[in-house]
Design a protein around this motif. Structure first.
Motif, PDB file in Angstrom:
ATOM      1  N   TRP A   1       0.830  -1.200   0.000  1.00 24.28           N
ATOM      2  CA  TRP A   1       0.000   0.000   0.000  1.00 24.28           C
ATOM      3  C   TRP A   1       0.869   1.257   0.000  1.00 24.28           C
ATOM      4  CZ3 TRP A   1      -0.202   3.699   3.934  1.00 24.28           C
ATOM      5  CH2 TRP A   1      -1.205   4.670   3.798  1.00 24.28           C
ATOM      6  N   MET A   2       1.957   1.224   0.771  1.00 26.44           N
ATOM      7  CA  MET A   2       2.899   2.351   0.803  1.00 26.44           C
ATOM      8  C   MET A   2       3.525   2.588  -0.569  1.00 26.44           C
ATOM      9  SD  MET A   2       5.013   2.057   4.369  1.00 26.44           S
ATOM     10  CE  MET A   2       4.199   2.181   5.961  1.00 26.44           C
ATOM     11  N   CYS A   3       3.849   1.495  -1.268  1.00 23.78           N
ATOM     12  CA  CYS A   3       4.433   1.622  -2.607  1.00 23.78           C
ATOM     13  C   CYS A   3       3.483   2.338  -3.553  1.00 23.78           C
ATOM     14  CB  CYS A   3       4.786   0.241  -3.164  1.00 23.78           C
ATOM     15  SG  CYS A   3       6.195  -0.556  -2.367  1.00 23.78           S
ATOM     16  N   PHE A   4       2.208   1.984  -3.501  1.00 21.94           N
ATOM     17  CA  PHE A   4       1.223   2.643  -4.362  1.00 21.94           C
ATOM     18  C   PHE A   4       1.074   4.120  -3.987  1.00 21.94           C
ATOM     19  CE2 PHE A   4      -0.189  -1.604  -5.633  1.00 21.94           C
ATOM     20  CZ  PHE A   4      -0.484  -1.396  -6.963  1.00 21.94           C
ATOM     21  N   LYS A   5       1.148   4.426  -2.700  1.00 18.38           N
ATOM     22  CA  LYS A   5       1.083   5.826  -2.267  1.00 18.38           C
ATOM     23  C   LYS A   5       2.291   6.598  -2.779  1.00 18.38           C
ATOM     24  CE  LYS A   5      -2.717   6.432   0.083  1.00 18.38           C
ATOM     25  NZ  LYS A   5      -3.699   7.459  -0.322  1.00 18.38           N
ATOM     26  N   LEU A   6       3.479   5.979  -2.684  1.00 17.23           N
ATOM     27  CA  LEU A   6       4.706   6.619  -3.177  1.00 17.23           C
ATOM     28  C   LEU A   6       4.591   6.965  -4.658  1.00 17.23           C
ATOM     29  CD1 LEU A   6       7.476   4.458  -1.453  1.00 17.23           C
ATOM     30  CD2 LEU A   6       7.340   6.942  -1.343  1.00 17.23           C
ATOM     31  N   LEU A   7       4.004   6.054  -5.402  1.00 18.05           N
ATOM     32  CA  LEU A   7       3.923   6.217  -6.853  1.00 18.05           C
ATOM     33  C   LEU A   7       2.786   7.134  -7.286  1.00 18.05           C
ATOM     34  CD1 LEU A   7       4.464   2.446  -7.617  1.00 18.05           C
ATOM     35  CD2 LEU A   7       6.044   4.250  -8.311  1.00 18.05           C
ATOM     36  N   GLY A   8       1.768   7.252  -6.460  1.00 13.26           N
ATOM     37  CA  GLY A   8       0.573   7.991  -6.866  1.00 13.26           C
ATOM     38  C   GLY A   8       0.445   9.393  -6.326  1.00 13.26           C
ATOM     39  N   ARG A   9       1.379   9.815  -5.473  1.00 16.19           N
ATOM     40  CA  ARG A   9       1.255  11.134  -4.847  1.00 16.19           C
ATOM     41  C   ARG A   9       1.611  12.280  -5.789  1.00 16.19           C
ATOM     42  NH1 ARG A   9       4.033   9.847   0.964  1.00 16.19           N
ATOM     43  NH2 ARG A   9       2.149   9.550   2.190  1.00 16.19           N
ATOM     44  N   GLY A  10       2.576  12.030  -6.668  1.00 13.31           N
ATOM     45  CA  GLY A  10       3.067  13.092  -7.531  1.00 13.31           C
ATOM     46  C   GLY A  10       2.060  13.472  -8.604  1.00 13.31           C
ATOM     47  N   PRO A  11       2.252  14.641  -9.220  1.00 17.33           N
ATOM     48  CA  PRO A  11       1.350  15.087 -10.283  1.00 17.33           C
ATOM     49  C   PRO A  11       1.559  14.341 -11.592  1.00 17.33           C
ATOM     50  CG  PRO A  11       3.148  16.663  -9.992  1.00 17.33           C
ATOM     51  CD  PRO A  11       3.307  15.625  -8.916  1.00 17.33           C
ATOM     52  N   GLN A  12       2.673  13.559 -11.692  1.00 24.45           N
ATOM     53  CA  GLN A  12       3.000  12.833 -12.911  1.00 24.45           C
ATOM     54  C   GLN A  12       3.184  11.350 -12.606  1.00 24.45           C
ATOM     55  OE1 GLN A  12       6.576  15.007 -13.933  1.00 24.45           O
ATOM     56  NE2 GLN A  12       5.473  16.314 -15.368  1.00 24.45           N
ATOM     57  N   THR A  13       3.278  10.551 -13.677  1.00 26.36           N
ATOM     58  CA  THR A  13       3.544   9.120 -13.518  1.00 26.36           C
ATOM     59  C   THR A  13       5.020   8.931 -13.184  1.00 26.36           C
ATOM     60  OG1 THR A  13       1.844   8.593 -15.135  1.00 26.36           O
ATOM     61  CG2 THR A  13       3.435   6.868 -14.618  1.00 26.36           C
ATOM     62  N   LEU A  14       5.286   8.318 -12.050  1.00 24.86           N
ATOM     63  CA  LEU A  14       6.655   8.178 -11.569  1.00 24.86           C
ATOM     64  C   LEU A  14       7.044   6.710 -11.429  1.00 24.86           C
ATOM     65  CD1 LEU A  14       6.565  10.830  -8.677  1.00 24.86           C
ATOM     66  CD2 LEU A  14       7.382  11.178 -11.011  1.00 24.86           C
ATOM     67  N   ASP A  15       8.359   6.466 -11.365  1.00 29.61           N
ATOM     68  CA  ASP A  15       8.894   5.186 -10.920  1.00 29.61           C
ATOM     69  C   ASP A  15       9.909   5.496  -9.832  1.00 29.61           C
ATOM     70  OD1 ASP A  15      11.014   6.231 -12.278  1.00 29.61           O
ATOM     71  OD2 ASP A  15      11.238   4.584 -13.700  1.00 29.61           O
ATOM     72  N   LEU A  16      10.589   4.485  -9.321  1.00 35.42           N
ATOM     73  CA  LEU A  16      11.511   4.693  -8.207  1.00 35.42           C
ATOM     74  C   LEU A  16      12.650   5.644  -8.576  1.00 35.42           C
ATOM     75  CD1 LEU A  16      12.163   3.873  -5.278  1.00 35.42           C
ATOM     76  CD2 LEU A  16      13.604   2.044  -6.205  1.00 35.42           C
ATOM     77  N   VAL A  17      13.138   5.539  -9.812  1.00 36.25           N
ATOM     78  CA  VAL A  17      14.227   6.418 -10.259  1.00 36.25           C
ATOM     79  C   VAL A  17      13.791   7.881 -10.183  1.00 36.25           C
ATOM     80  CG1 VAL A  17      15.723   7.032 -12.201  1.00 36.25           C
ATOM     81  CG2 VAL A  17      15.190   4.630 -11.760  1.00 36.25           C
ATOM     82  N   ALA A  18      12.591   8.164 -10.681  1.00 37.43           N
ATOM     83  CA  ALA A  18      12.077   9.535 -10.665  1.00 37.43           C
ATOM     84  C   ALA A  18      11.799  10.010  -9.236  1.00 37.43           C
ATOM     85  CB  ALA A  18      10.811   9.620 -11.506  1.00 37.43           C
ATOM     86  N   ILE A  19      11.317   9.099  -8.390  1.00 37.36           N
ATOM     87  CA  ILE A  19      11.034   9.454  -6.992  1.00 37.36           C
ATOM     88  C   ILE A  19      12.326   9.844  -6.276  1.00 37.36           C
ATOM     89  CG2 ILE A  19      10.299   8.528  -4.754  1.00 37.36           C
ATOM     90  CD1 ILE A  19       8.218   6.870  -6.292  1.00 37.36           C
ATOM     91  N   HIS A  20      13.381   9.042  -6.458  1.00 35.18           N
ATOM     92  CA  HIS A  20      14.662   9.344  -5.817  1.00 35.18           C
ATOM     93  C   HIS A  20      15.203  10.697  -6.263  1.00 35.18           C
ATOM     94  CE1 HIS A  20      15.708   4.902  -4.748  1.00 35.18           C
ATOM     95  NE2 HIS A  20      15.195   5.550  -3.718  1.00 35.18           N
ATOM     96  N   LYS A  21      15.147  10.957  -7.560  1.00 37.14           N
ATOM     97  CA  LYS A  21      15.658  12.237  -8.075  1.00 37.14           C
ATOM     98  C   LYS A  21      14.810  13.402  -7.581  1.00 37.14           C
ATOM     99  CE  LYS A  21      17.828  10.481 -12.310  1.00 37.14           C
ATOM    100  NZ  LYS A  21      17.836  10.534 -13.791  1.00 37.14           N
ATOM    101  N   ASP A  22      13.512  13.167  -7.496  1.00 37.27           N
ATOM    102  CA  ASP A  22      12.598  14.223  -7.063  1.00 37.27           C
ATOM    103  C   ASP A  22      12.819  14.584  -5.598  1.00 37.27           C
ATOM    104  OD1 ASP A  22      10.390  16.012  -7.240  1.00 37.27           O
ATOM    105  OD2 ASP A  22       9.116  14.497  -6.310  1.00 37.27           O
ATOM    106  N   LEU A  23      13.083  13.579  -4.761  1.00 40.07           N
ATOM    107  CA  LEU A  23      13.200  13.807  -3.322  1.00 40.07           C
ATOM    108  C   LEU A  23      14.606  14.172  -2.873  1.00 40.07           C
ATOM    109  CD1 LEU A  23      10.966  10.895  -1.934  1.00 40.07           C
ATOM    110  CD2 LEU A  23      10.326  13.271  -2.333  1.00 40.07           C
ATOM    111  N   PHE A  24      15.624  13.654  -3.579  1.00 33.76           N
ATOM    112  CA  PHE A  24      17.005  13.828  -3.109  1.00 33.76           C
ATOM    113  C   PHE A  24      17.903  14.583  -4.090  1.00 33.76           C
ATOM    114  CE2 PHE A  24      15.434   9.765  -1.304  1.00 33.76           C
ATOM    115  CZ  PHE A  24      15.459  10.114   0.034  1.00 33.76           C
ATOM    116  N   GLY A  25      17.390  14.913  -5.263  1.00 30.64           N
ATOM    117  CA  GLY A  25      18.229  15.559  -6.256  1.00 30.64           C
ATOM    118  C   GLY A  25      18.890  14.535  -7.164  1.00 30.64           C
ATOM    119  N   LYS A  26      19.548  15.026  -8.212  1.00 34.73           N
ATOM    120  CA  LYS A  26      20.104  14.140  -9.227  1.00 34.73           C
ATOM    121  C   LYS A  26      21.190  13.217  -8.684  1.00 34.73           C
ATOM    122  CE  LYS A  26      22.444  14.117 -13.720  1.00 34.73           C
ATOM    123  NZ  LYS A  26      22.993  14.936 -14.824  1.00 34.73           N
ATOM    124  N   TRP A  27      22.193  13.776  -7.999  1.00 29.13           N
ATOM    125  CA  TRP A  27      23.358  12.979  -7.614  1.00 29.13           C
ATOM    126  C   TRP A  27      23.046  12.010  -6.484  1.00 29.13           C
ATOM    127  CZ3 TRP A  27      26.865  12.984 -11.150  1.00 29.13           C
ATOM    128  CH2 TRP A  27      27.030  14.105 -11.957  1.00 29.13           C
TER     129      TRP A  27
END
Length: 366
Positions: free
Chosen positions: A60-86
């Motif tokens: 359920w947490m995984c679905f929340k992680l993926l569905g909160r953003g305004p766009q379709t995300l995956d783990l790679v995009a989530i990491h970059k969004d939350l922590f920056g590129k590097w």
């Protein structure tokens, strides 16, 4: 960064049901009983149940992680969004190694079963190469092909679950008592030991963009996870009823040993058939793991997925050759289980909490 795969590469929400057991039910089910029975004895079935329920919460947490953003995300995009590129890519690279590690465990443990039960003198390098060629052909076919393999694997492998009927004829259900004879901590230790068998649901974080009508896939994902839990639950109850506690703690491959009870007039050693058929359950495990690793590597490094796939398969080949005895395999399994435990039980909840905080600060709405 939104992820938009081509429409022709997407799968229907219903198929997520098959992807869950397609990754979670593998070679571990052939001998997980001994590991958890050492910790919780006849209460080990409670550990399987509790672990399965926790996995559904984490799903359920995984679905929340993926569905909160305004766009379709995956783990790679989530990491970059939350922590920056590097920093985000550093987490992504660690996740790639985690996926490779799980794939190595699956292949090498299955080959160990073949060595111990069927062909002790088999050429391991040859078998690994054949399996990796199969993996390459399926992964190169794309995610839809791998999903089809999961469906076929579950259909072919499901009849083997019915073999639990044969040991039930000799079962002693009084072995399941006394109920709650072990402490809470002992049951929780057994839950931790179950981690390796339930790993795989978190790959949803990689293939989520490949699902049509994603909001409708959550119920199928939970049903798939519940199906996996039911399979493990039936297996542990049958084993506890058939074996004495002290005996079960010494049986390395409890499910395989139960297959020896199968008495059919046209087959003398049914476990040979079972191990061969079980390849159709193990192969989807490996293919999903390798596909997810190569897909993540492609997104991180910007290279073609085919090149990353070849590189990852070479790593798996060399690693499997290095794991050439029971001690190394068992040690690698233990380390991998520990890493998997911290990823799914610690990192995922922390990522969930951190995303909630970041999005609240930014003013995003769920």
């Amino acid at each position: 960064m939104e992820v938009k795969p081509n429409e022709t590469k997407l799968i229907s929400p219903f198929f997520v049901f098959f992807l869950m057991p397609g990754m979670q039910i593998g070679v571990g089910i052939l001998g997980f009983e001994r590991v958890i029975a050492k910790e919780a004895g006849q209460d080990a079935w409670l550990s399987v149940l509790i672990s399965g329920l926790i996995i559904n919460v984490l799903l359920w947490m995984c679905f929340k992680l993926l569905g909160r953003g305004p766009q379709t995300l995956d783990l790679v995009a989530i990491h970059k969004d939350l922590f920056g590129k590097w920093v985000g890519n550093a987490f992504n690279i660690l996740f790639i190694f985690y996926l490779i590690m799980i794939s190595i465990i699956l292949i090498r443990t299955y080959l160990e079963v073949i060595q111990v039960w069927m062909f002790p003198g088999v050429n391991v390098l040859m078998l690994i190469t054949v399996i990796l060629i199969l993996v390459y052909s399926f992964v190169e076919g794309g995610f839809r092909v791998i999903t089809g393999l999961c469906i076929i694997g579950l259909i072919i492998g499901s009849p083997l679950f019915l073999l639990n009927y044969f040991p039930l004829k000799y079962a002693h259900f009084e072995n399941l008592g006394p109920f709650l004879d072990h402490s809470f901590m002992e049951i929780m230790k057994a839950c931790k030991k179950m981690t390796l068998n339930y790993l795989g649901f978190e790959l949803l974080l990689i293939y989520y963009p490949f699902i049509k009508n994603r909001e409708k896939s959550q119920k199928w994902a939970h049903l798939g996870a519940v199906f996996t839990m039911a399979i493990y639950l039936v297996s542990i109850i049958v084993s506890l009823a058939y074996y004495h506690q002290d005996q079960l703690k010494d049986v390395i491959w409890a499910t395989l040993t139960l297959w020896k009870i199968v008495d059919l007039p046209f087959i003398e050693r049914f476990e040979y058939i079972g191990i061969s058929v079980w390849l159709f359950m193990v192969l989807p495990n490996v293919c999903i793991g390798v596909w997810a690793a190569s897909r993540t590597a492609k997104r991180v490094f910007g290279l073609r997925q085919k090149k990353m796939l070849v590189f990852i398969l070479l790593i798996i080949l060399v690693s499997c050759i290095f794991l050439d005895n029971r001690y190394r395999i068992d040690k690698f399994n233990t380390i991998s289980s520990e890493i998997g435990f911290y990823i799914v039980y610690l990192y995922l909840p922390l990522l969930f909490i951190w995303q909630s905080i970041v999005y609240k600060v930014r003013g995003h709405k769920s």
